[in-house]
Structure formats: C-alpha cells, structure tokens
Design a protein around this motif. Structure first.
Motif, PDB file in Angstrom:
ATOM      1  N   ILE A 210      26.386  49.132  64.617  1.00 44.51           N
ATOM      2  CA  ILE A 210      25.057  49.319  65.186  1.00 44.51           C
ATOM      3  C   ILE A 210      25.203  49.662  66.662  1.00 44.51           C
ATOM      4  O   ILE A 210      25.834  48.924  67.421  1.00 44.51           O
ATOM      5  CB  ILE A 210      24.186  48.057  65.022  1.00 44.51           C
ATOM      6  N   LYS A 211      24.604  50.800  67.021  1.00 46.30           N
ATOM      7  CA  LYS A 211      24.627  51.239  68.408  1.00 46.30           C
ATOM      8  C   LYS A 211      23.182  51.393  68.878  1.00 46.30           C
ATOM      9  O   LYS A 211      22.311  51.713  68.075  1.00 46.30           O
ATOM     10  CB  LYS A 211      25.335  52.599  68.521  1.00 46.30           C
TER      11      LYS A 211
ATOM     12  N   TYR B 132      19.897  38.072  70.472  1.00 47.05           N
ATOM     13  CA  TYR B 132      19.498  39.050  69.459  1.00 47.05           C
ATOM     14  C   TYR B 132      20.656  39.402  68.539  1.00 47.05           C
ATOM     15  O   TYR B 132      20.476  39.798  67.389  1.00 47.05           O
ATOM     16  CB  TYR B 132      18.932  40.311  70.126  1.00 47.05           C
TER      17      TYR B 132
ATOM     18  N   LYS C 222      20.724  37.567  65.190  1.00 48.76           N
ATOM     19  CA  LYS C 222      19.820  38.129  64.178  1.00 48.76           C
ATOM     20  C   LYS C 222      20.412  39.392  63.581  1.00 48.76           C
ATOM     21  O   LYS C 222      20.365  39.628  62.373  1.00 48.76           O
ATOM     22  CB  LYS C 222      18.469  38.474  64.811  1.00 48.76           C
ATOM     23  N   LEU C 223      20.968  40.184  64.456  1.00 45.72           N
ATOM     24  CA  LEU C 223      21.545  41.452  64.044  1.00 45.72           C
ATOM     25  C   LEU C 223      22.724  41.222  63.091  1.00 45.72           C
ATOM     26  O   LEU C 223      22.815  41.850  62.030  1.00 45.72           O
ATOM     27  CB  LEU C 223      21.992  42.166  65.324  1.00 45.72           C
TER      28      LEU C 223
ATOM     29  N   THR D  67      21.644  40.181  59.632  1.00 46.04           N
ATOM     30  CA  THR D  67      21.256  41.333  58.811  1.00 46.04           C
ATOM     31  C   THR D  67      22.489  42.034  58.262  1.00 46.04           C
ATOM     32  O   THR D  67      22.561  42.357  57.073  1.00 46.04           O
ATOM     33  CB  THR D  67      20.441  42.340  59.656  1.00 46.04           C
ATOM     34  N   LEU D  68      23.459  42.271  59.141  1.00 52.54           N
ATOM     35  CA  LEU D  68      24.647  43.010  58.708  1.00 52.54           C
ATOM     36  C   LEU D  68      25.417  42.236  57.651  1.00 52.54           C
ATOM     37  O   LEU D  68      25.915  42.813  56.680  1.00 52.54           O
ATOM     38  CB  LEU D  68      25.557  43.324  59.909  1.00 52.54           C
TER      39      LEU D  68
ATOM     40  N   ARG E  78      23.376  42.482  54.404  1.00 55.20           N
ATOM     41  CA  ARG E  78      23.477  43.826  53.823  1.00 55.20           C
ATOM     42  C   ARG E  78      24.884  44.096  53.300  1.00 55.20           C
ATOM     43  O   ARG E  78      25.056  44.710  52.245  1.00 55.20           O
ATOM     44  CB  ARG E  78      23.120  44.884  54.875  1.00 55.20           C
TER      45      ARG E  78
ATOM     46  N   SER F 253      19.766  45.513  49.076  1.00 52.92           N
ATOM     47  CA  SER F 253      19.418  44.560  50.136  1.00 52.92           C
ATOM     48  C   SER F 253      17.933  44.593  50.413  1.00 52.92           C
ATOM     49  O   SER F 253      17.330  45.652  50.506  1.00 52.92           O
ATOM     50  CB  SER F 253      20.184  44.907  51.411  1.00 52.92           C
ATOM     51  N   GLU F 254      17.344  43.415  50.516  1.00 49.87           N
ATOM     52  CA  GLU F 254      15.912  43.357  50.839  1.00 49.87           C
ATOM     53  C   GLU F 254      15.696  43.223  52.340  1.00 49.87           C
ATOM     54  O   GLU F 254      14.575  43.165  52.815  1.00 49.87           O
ATOM     55  CB  GLU F 254      15.278  42.146  50.143  1.00 49.87           C
ATOM     56  N   ARG F 255      16.788  43.096  53.099  1.00 49.81           N
ATOM     57  CA  ARG F 255      16.611  42.910  54.532  1.00 49.81           C
ATOM     58  C   ARG F 255      17.014  44.153  55.306  1.00 49.81           C
ATOM     59  O   ARG F 255      17.969  44.792  54.948  1.00 49.81           O
ATOM     60  CB  ARG F 255      17.478  41.749  55.029  1.00 49.81           C
TER      61      ARG F 255
END
Lengths: 329, 768
Positions: free
Chosen positions: A228-229, A306, A309-310, A313-314, A317, A327-329
C-alpha cells in the motif's frame, strides 16, 4: 559535496574482496549509495563497483530458486520462473520505485539499503542511527515510522520490498568473506535497534552478498503480496504484507508464513498469528478472529496508529486470498 | 479615428450580433462566425522537438566561459539572531572568488529554517559547497511557532517585532495595500464588505431557515516546478548587465535588478529563452538574483545561481495553508441567503493567505461576511501560487455547498444550478458536464455501495477573472525574402505562447505557423506581459494580431502599387494578392515582399484597452469539474478514476496547448488533494521532506482519465478575444475529489491532503 574517492570496477568477486580497504564501500546499482554520498550522510575513500561482475547476475531454478545479488529489480519482476514459483516476489519487484530505478537497482542493494527515515537522511538531524543521541522520529514526525521495534532509540522501517517477501519465503543468503562463503538465514540477517543501533544487518564491511536462495519446498506455494502506497507512482509503502502458505486437504491452514513490511526496523514476522493459524479451518469467521486478536502488541507512535488498521485489512485480505475466500473487508 | 464593425458574440449555438466601435488601425475582432485556419484548432508546439530532444536551452543549461557557480548558506534553525559572520576562511579557499553575506548589515534576524545567510561564488559547484562549510557565525536562537494554532495563542513568540508591509507580484490578485492591522502574529482581519457589522450579520444568518457551519483545512503546498528558481548574471565591465533567468516575468527581473543597483533599465537585459515552469513564485529578481548580480559585479565574471531542490522547497514560495470556518444560510427551498467565512492562514514569514475569492464570486446571495487574516509563523515565505487563495477557498466553499445540498436533500448539482441562475455560462457548463460525465449514474445515497471498495462522484465549481494589462508592444517584420518574424519580450513558461503568436501571425497573413520566426523571452524585444493572473494570452495576443494586421495592410498597399491599382481593389486569398478586377493577375507573398523598399517592413502595435463604448464584458472565467473516485475503505487509499472539466476562457487560441494547460491544472489539483504537504518537524522547525521523494507529487500512475470541454465564448472585446486558463483549471479539482470521496464513503474529509490515515480515522469515527 561528495569527497573525492578512489573508484574501482573489478571483474570478479575475488578481486573485489582484495580491493576493499579500511574506508571502502561496495556499490551495485548505487541508487542508495549515491544519495547517501550526495547528502553527506556517508563518505568513503574508495568505492568498488560490483556491477561489472557477471557472476552476480543470474537467476537459477535448477533445484532451488537462486538469484544473484546483482540481478536488477526489473529482471526479477520480468522473470518467468519467478512469476511461476513465487509470484509475490515478482509482484513486489514490479511495485518498487520507478522503471528507471528498477533497471539499475539490484536485489543485493535492495536488501542492504540504509533506512529511508527522513531524519536519518537529513544532514540537519544528528540522529541516533547516525551516532547521535536522539531519535527525532519518536517525538517528531512519525507518520511513516514503525509500529513494532520502536522502543529502543530508533523508529525507522525496513524499506526493502524484497526482504518482506524473501523473509516470508525463508530465504538464505550466501555471503563471500575473505575466508569462506557463509550462509545466513534472511530471518536472522537484520538487527533490531536493541541489538545494534547504527548498523542494520549482518553483512560486514568487506563482505560481498553473492546470492539469495529460496528452497524448493517454499516454491509453488500459495502467495499473497500487497503493498500500500499513498500514491501509485514511485512511493515508499506505508504498509506491505507477504503471506506464503497452504491449505491442507481438510481445508485448514498449514505452515503459513506472514511478514509485514514498513512496520518495523526489520521484516516483521507475525509468529503468534502463524501459530494460531496452524490447523485452523480456513473460514472468514476464523480468519476474522485471528485478525481481531492480532496487533495488540503493536506500539504505534502519535501519527502512525492508522497502520494498525491498515495491516489488519491486509492480513484479513491476505488470509482470505490464501484460503480462496472472497474478502468482505 | 474609430470604425464600426458588426460582430457575433456569445456561445457558438447562441450567437447574437452587436455593433462595436474599434480603432481604425485594428482588424475586425475574431468572433463567433470567423472561419479560421489555425486559431481555435489543435496546433503542435513550434518548439516541441527542441524541447523533447534537449536542443532547447533553459537557464539551467546556460554555460558561459569563466562562469562561476554560486550557492547559499542557509540557517538550520528557525528563529534567532546572527550577530557576527566570519567569511574569511571561505574566502581563502582555492577556487573561491567571492563570499558575501545575504544581508549587508548585521544583525541578521533569522525567521525560518532555510533562510539565506551568505552566498559563495566559486569555480565549481563543489568548491562553492565546501566553502559554505567554512563560513562560521555567532548567533542566538529564540522560541518559534510552526502552526496557526500556536501562533495565535496568547504570549506566542513573535515572528516579527515590526509591522509587515505586504509584498505582491504580478502573480497576486490584490495588490492594493489597504489599512490592515497587525497584532501579535496576526495580520488582519480584512473584512468584506468593509462596512458590514459582524453581529448584525450573525443575526441575519441565525434567522435563515437552514444553516450549515463547518471548519475546513488545507495544507501548505510548495512550488515544485521542474526547473528551480535561478539566474545566470553577467555583469559587464561597462556596467551593462545581462541576466538569464528562469522567470515568469522578464521585465520584473529587469526592474528589480536595475532598481536595486541603480542602473538604467536600458542597461539591464533579461533573457528567458526556454523556461522549466513556474506557478506564480517566479516574479522579480529574488534574493538569488540580487546575490548573483552582486557576486558577478564583485568578481567580474558571470555567476550562475540556480537553487537546489531543498532551497526551492524552503525559501522561494508556497501556497499558504488555511483554516476556514464557513457558514451557509438558505431557505427551505435551497436559495442561498447568507454566506460567512472566517479564514486564517499562514504564508510563513510572508503574507497572502486570503481565501475569499470563491465565496465572493460564485453564488448568488443576499448577504455575505468575510474576515480573513494572515498569521505569521517561522516558516518559509508564501508566494503567489496558481490561482492564489482559490483552491483553498474552493475546497471549503464547494464542500460546504455539497454538505448543504445533502442537508436539504437536493442534488448537489441542482443546488448549484438554482444558486447561480444569473450566470448562463455556468448553467450551460452544468448541462454539458453532467451529460459527458454521466452525473445521473452517481450513487444516490452516499456511502451506500456494498463492499470495501466504494466509488463516488463529486462536482465543484471554480471562478477566476479576466485580467489583462496594457501597453505591451508587439513587432512584426516581413523582409524582402518574405520571411516573417514576430517579436516581443514575453516569456513562454510552458503554456505555449510562442506557438500561439506564430499561429496568430500566420492566420492574419495567410501563412503557416512554422513559417513564422518567433522571438520572445528577451527584454530587448519590447514590453510583454508577465505570466501571472492567467493574463499572458489575453495580454499579448491582441497586440500581435494588430501588428500582423498592420503589416498586412502594408503588403496590400505594396501589392496595389505593383498591380497599379488602389488598395481597395486588391483582394487577399491565403497569402496571395490579386487584382480584384482581374483575378488572373495575382502576386505571391514572396513576389510582393521582394519589392519592399529598403530591407523590411517593421510595424508595431500596442495592447490597448478592450473595445470602448460596449455593454459590459463578462469578466469572470467560470468552470466546473466532475470527479469519479474509488476509495478502498480497508486501506484508505483514494484513486481518482476520471475528471471531466468544463471551462470557458474566451476564444480559444490553440486548443491543444489549452487542453494541455487544463490537464496540468487538474493533475496539480489531484496532487494537492491527495499528496502534497510541506511537513515541518514540530520540535526543530526544519522541513523533513525538502525533496521530491517525500514531498509527494502525483506521477504518471496517479493521473486519471481527463476529459475537457472547452467552451468557445466570443466577446470580441479585442482583436483576438482570448482569456486565460492557467489558473482556473486547478481551482475546483480538490473540492470535486473531496465531494466524490464523501459520495463514495458517506463521510466528510474536511482536511487536505486526503491521505489514507485520514480516511481510516474518519471511517472509524463514523462507525462509533
């Protein structure tokens, strides 16, 4: 200003070894080294350019996957065997920097680059990693800094995209010293600040990183990679994850390896989560439970919570992807 | 003597005829019915190949034998006083020619980290750099402030002990210095309307049926043109000074140097042959220009002083940040009654943080109240930046408008429509844009899309102004070989004005643009406009067309004498001159030129006021942009998929370079919306990202599909009817993106840049 230096372009590693003297540096692509020189962060009496050494530039898939340290990032991205055997590695390579840089930067340079922390990279800050007394990031501008391993006087994140993936693949490094070719597991290669504050890894002065090997058993497994960038053109990641693993015939997770990038001063293994997953049924509910309980040991700084949280998610997923679930997120 | 002409004005599908009066020596203005070969078409840049092959030489590339390289020593602390400077060690270094303090007298008050202390000129850049390290000084440091919030606290350290006079350049809109008070670190407020009573206004606002109030924040954006600020100065032994400058205003550089050194304007020549971009900060000589001139004078050698990227970020300008509290009061039906803006912003040690342009100039309202103040902090100075104040103002206003529409349950575009009813250009833009964009396909309930990846649409208006100055002098020459030149001092900062000038002359003379030699970017070439306020094209093109027209008249006269006819009998078809009575008798352009007495025809024409005795000319430049974004709610990453931009800017000259400017404005707007941010270390006041690695700017992969609709709006107010676009195109982009983000996720992001951490925090806040 760059201080004058002797410049050597050896054709063989043995020659490169003998050329190394007291205040020398090896250079491969030079992407990192030249920046450090220009910013006056380092200076050397001699620079030994390894890019003329052909024996460092190979990709071998005969038994294990073995990649020469001098292979360019672009070659890794483009290599068909790598795309086939460990797609996460080629994906990661293709996401690094810009086409120009990928053509010049090497695997070895990517693994051994110095921290990208803006305090470290600025001559204006005499920070702990440069031998000073303070880590300016801890109480300063730490949005891009670490959430793990940041309590020992330095909060940089390991910037190597290659290291994130290769740590998950449990790669080994072959290193040429004056005496021998030694092997170090990549998982043991990097120092936490608690171990060493001004040195990031175990490649000692005068040693040459020859190659990186991923064993056969770790190839052709399920791969998940995500970087993620903030922006999509030429940016350092704010979070990165690589998951290598499998699902057994019962539909349970098996032998999963999870590594976070841009989270800590070293590629950050999620060992606790790996253990929790072992034998766990691969459903979104169980994955959700693992993710929910993860990161409780993280130590975010003022501006980087943050990232937790990130990463959640990763992780979610990634595990869904390994399990073949949506993935639902 | 004036003459009367009938012209067709308005939008192409709604033209009306009017009679205008114009000077005898000017051509009939191009209007809605003009059928033209090049103007309004897509013409490639005449210097495109030179630029892409590296043949074009920029100031950065200038190399003169014996040239010295100069560099600045900058402070690494944000506040303090330098009482002594020792330059002697640096001066003694081999290869060093001169070392000068940045300010002649001490003490030197340091107000930001990065402020210039001294400059060195040496044989090489490396020696200059080494010499800088040999300069020592005695100094004390003092307390400093780095944010608006800190600066307005009681007993905050003062950035200035003295009253600051606002400095403006050609890039700034408002150059009138009104009586603004300065107290503590606050300069202001400026109140609008000046006679409005705040309490009375608040009563009025309170009585509106529906009220929305919120706070909006924007960040500091630094100037990041490809070519940094800088000059090469050659101070001749005859005290004539030649300057190559990366500037948006060759004449402003000339004036600054001549004024500072008490030289004749005629003895200072400024050249800007090619220029690597400028967004409003490159006017005047700057300290770098003055220091380079001092060093050149002191050494008798040419001196090159180009800033490095760090110096560029720190010292030569930025877009101020803003903290805007904005209120809207409407009726239940959604008619805007009251607008209120309280705006604070910091231009560091500079001024110009006002944001009220959009709120004053886009919507209909009954009453308005604006208070705007500059707040000083210990950071690098602001400078005009592509539509000063407007992207900030639009970000707040256009989100507030959106929020109000949402509150009222009215479609955001419809809400805009019913509150701009008097502006038929806008009304047309809404229709054109909505259709092209597919506005009706938007997600009707913000945040309602299922799944983690959410797509949203947003819209925002922009406003800018028709600005031009007068007195520019264009020269057109035709020589005996039929070669044609157009000559003026104007610089091409990348917009492509050189190409446009060639097109205009070619159009008028029936030639092709590449047959025209363009000589610009030199103060010896006649007064030309500074490229600020989006006025380059509006400023210079009428003078150029008028000069070409005069040259044409001279050619017709010459053709008439050759043909033995009176001029009214000569007709011109393309570049051929014919006997009107006998078309078979015709002369080529070259045949007529060959008979030019002496060597050439040389005519000049001046930029005059627009047509007199006319109904009022529309002086706003309007625009609306639509944004389509995708937000990943799991990672907070925003991706802009598509922007549709509708703009008017008078009569388009070169549609290709015009589109290119709109594309650039939008890309810069995206960059402002999502990435760019000057970050000062809160403990030391030092900028931690003074590079293009961590000061993040949109790159190729961040650029969405961009579609532009350029409205041809003919006013025939002068011979070309051109207006500007450089600034308007960047104004609404960040607001349109923010509104699209809201439409996608149902949460408002009222702070720029919209980065993943903010999105994730906002989503978490919402789920609580």
């Amino acid at each position: 200003m760059i201080k004058d230096f002797e410049y050597y372009l050896p054709k063989a590693t043995e020659q490169a070894l003998t050329l190394f003297s007291k205040n020398s540096a090896y250079k491969a692509g030079g992407i990192d080294l030249l920046d450090l020189l220009k910013e006056n962060i380092v200076s050397y009496d001699s620079i030994i350019n390894l890019s003329g050494i052909d024996s460092l530039d190979f990709i071998d898939t005969e038994i294990d996957l073995k990649i020469g340290a001098g292979v360019s990032i672009q070659k890794i991205a483009d290599s068909q065997p790598i795309q086939k055997y460990c797609p996460a590695l080629s994906e990661s390579a293709s996401e690094i920097a810009t086409p120009h840089i990928r053509n010049i930067a090497t695997l070895g340079g990517n693994l051994c680059q110095k921290p990208r922390c803006w305090y470290f990279r600025s001559k204006d800050f005499d920070c702990s990693r440069k031998g000073g007394k303070v880590c300016f990031a801890i109480d300063g501008e730490n949005k891009y800094h670490s959430i793990y391993g940041n309590q020992d006087g330095c909060a940089f994140v390991n910037p190597s995209g290659m290291a994130t993936v290769l740590t998950a693949l449990n790669a080994r490094l072959q290193i040429l010293t004056k005496k021998e070719i030694k092997t170090i597991n990549l998982r043991d290669f990097y120092y936490l600040p608690a171990e060493k504050l001004t040195c990031e890894h175990k490649l000692n002065d005068g040693e040459i990183l020859l190659s990186v090997t991923v064993e056969k058993e770790n190839l052709l497994r399920k791969n998940y990679y995500c970087k993620i960038k903030e922006k999509q053109s030429s940016d350092w990641p704010i979070a990165e994850i690589c998951i290598i693993g499998g699902i057994n015939s019962l539909g349970n997770f098996e032998n999963v390896s999870i590594v976070l990038g841009s989270a800590a001063p070293i590629p950050w293994r999620m060992i606790k989560e790996e253990k929790k997953l072992e034998g766990l049924q691969a459903t979104t509910k169980y994955i959700g439970n693992v993710v929910e309980s993860s990161f409780s040991d993280a130590n975010p700084l003022r501006d980087n919570a943050y990232k937790v949280k990130l990463f959640r998610t990763l992780l979610y997923r990634g595990l869904c992807s390994i399990a073949g679930l949506e993935s639902e997120r | 003597m004036n003459k009367k002409e009938k012209v067709s004005v308005g939008l192409p599908d709604n033209l009306r005829e009017i009679i205008i009066e114009i000077p005898e020596d000017e051509p009939k203005p191009w209007d809605g019915k003009s059928e033209l070969n090049y103007i309004g078409k897509r013409v490639k840049r005449i210097d495109g190949i030179d630029k892409t092959t590296g043949k074009a030489k920029y100031t950065f590339d200038v190399k003169i034998p014996g040239m010295l390289y100069a560099k600045f020593l900058r402070s690494d602390f944000p506040a303090g006083t330098i009482s002594e400077i020792d330059l002697s060690k640096a001066q003694k270094l081999k290869g060093v020619y001169s070392v000068l303090p940045a300010q002649d007298d001490l003490p030197l008050i340091i107000r930001y980290a990065g402020q210039e202390i001294a400059a060195v000129a040496a044989e090489t850049a490396e020696i200059a750099e080494t010499a800088l390290q040999q300069i020592t000084f005695k100094h004390t440091t003092s307390d400093f402030v780095l944010s608006v919030e800190d600066a307005i606290r009681e007993n905050a350290p003062l950035v200035y002990q003295t009253t600051v006079k606002e400095k403006t350049t050609e890039g700034d809109l408002d150059s009138s210095e009104s009586s603004v008070v300065q107290e503590g670190n606050i300069r202001g407020p400026k109140i609008f309307p000046e006679d409005e009573n705040a309490e009375k206004f608040d009563d009025y606002l309170r009585n509106c049926e529906v009220i929305h109030t919120a706070e909006y924040r924007t960040q500091v954006q630094t100037h990041s043109a490809m070519e940094t600020h800088g000059v090469v100065v050659e101070w001749g032994s005859d005290d004539k000074v030649k300057v190559w400058a990366s500037t948006q205003g060759t004449f402003s550089v000339r004036n600054d140097i001549a004024d500072y050194f008490k030289l004749k304007y005629n003895d200072v020549r400024v050249i800007t042959e090619f220029m690597g971009g400028g967004f409003g900060a490159k006017f005047g000589a700057g300290l770098y220009g003055i220091m380079a001139a001092k060093l050149s004078r002191a050494t008798g050698k040419p001196v090159r002083l180009m800033l490095d990227r760090k110096g560029e970020h720190l010292s030569v300008g930025n877009r101020p940040d803003s903290l805007q509290k904005l209120s809207i009061g409407t009726t239940k039906e959604g008619k805007i009654k009251a607008l209120k803006l309280i705006s604070l912003g910091t231009g560091g040690v500079g001024t110009g943080a006002g944001t009220s342009g959009p709120i004053k100039n886009i919507y209909d309202y009954e009453k308005i109240y604006v208070e705007e103040s500059d707040v000083f902090i210990n950071a690098g100075p602001a400078a005009a930046f592509r539509a000063p104040g407007h992207p900030q103002g639009a970000f707040a206003l256009e989100q507030a408008i959106d929020e109000m529409a949402h509150k009222l349950g009215i479609d955001p575009l419809e809400f805009r429509r019913i509150n701009t009813t008097g502006n038929y250009i806008r009304q047309t833009q809404y229709v054109l844009g909505a259709e092209k964009f597919g506005w009706d396909k938007r997600n009707q309930v913000p945040g309602s899309i299922k799944g983690p990846i959410k797509r949203g649409f947003g819209v925002a208006n922009s406003v800018w102004y028709y600005i031009y100055n007068k007195g520019f002098v264009a020269t057109v020459t035709i020589n005996r070989r039929g070669e044609v030149q157009v000559i003026n001092g104007v610089q091409d900062i990348g917009g492509g004005i050189g190409t446009v000038l060639a097109m205009i002359v070619a159009e008028e003379l029936g030639l092709e643009p590449d047959q025209i030699t363009v000589k610009i970017g030199d103060t010896d070439n006649g007064f030309g406009p500074a490229s600020g306020g989006s006025q380059t094209t509006a400023g210079i093109t009428p003078a150029v067309r008028n000069a070409a027209y005069k040259a044409k008249i001279r050619m017709i006269e010459l053709a008439a004498s050759i043909l033995g006819k009176t001029t009214d009998k000569v007709t011109m078809e393309g570049s051929r001159f014919s006997d009107g009575d006998d078309i078979s008798k015709s002369l080529s352009f070259q045949q007529v030129a060959a008979k030019i007495p002496g060597d050439e025809i040389r005519v000049t024409a001046e930029r005059r006021s627009d047509n007199l005795g006319r109904e009022e000319i529309k002086t706003t430049i309007d625009g609306v942009q639509f944004a389509d974004v995708t937000v990943d709610t799991g990672t907070g990453v925003v991706k802009v998929n598509r922007i549709v931009a509708v703009h008017d800017c008078g009569r388009p000259m070169d549609r290709l370079t015009l589109e290119s400017q709109i594309n650039g404005g939008i890309i810069q707007g995206i960059s402002y919306a999502l990435y760019e941010n000057r970050i000062l270390d809160r403990n030391t006041g030092i900028m931690v990202n003074p590079n293009l690695e961590m000061y993040k700017i949109a790159g190729a992969r961040d650029v969405p599909q961009i579609e532009t609709i350029i409205m041809d709006f003919n006013q025939a107010m002068n011979s070309t009817g051109a207006m500007g676009i450089g600034e308007p195109a960047t104004i609404p982009t960040s607001a349109a993106i923010a509104n699209a983000v809201f439409n996608a996720i149902g949460v408002r992001l009222r702070s720029l840049p919209i980065t993943p951490d903010k999105i994730l925090a906002a989503l978490e806040e919402q789920s609580k």
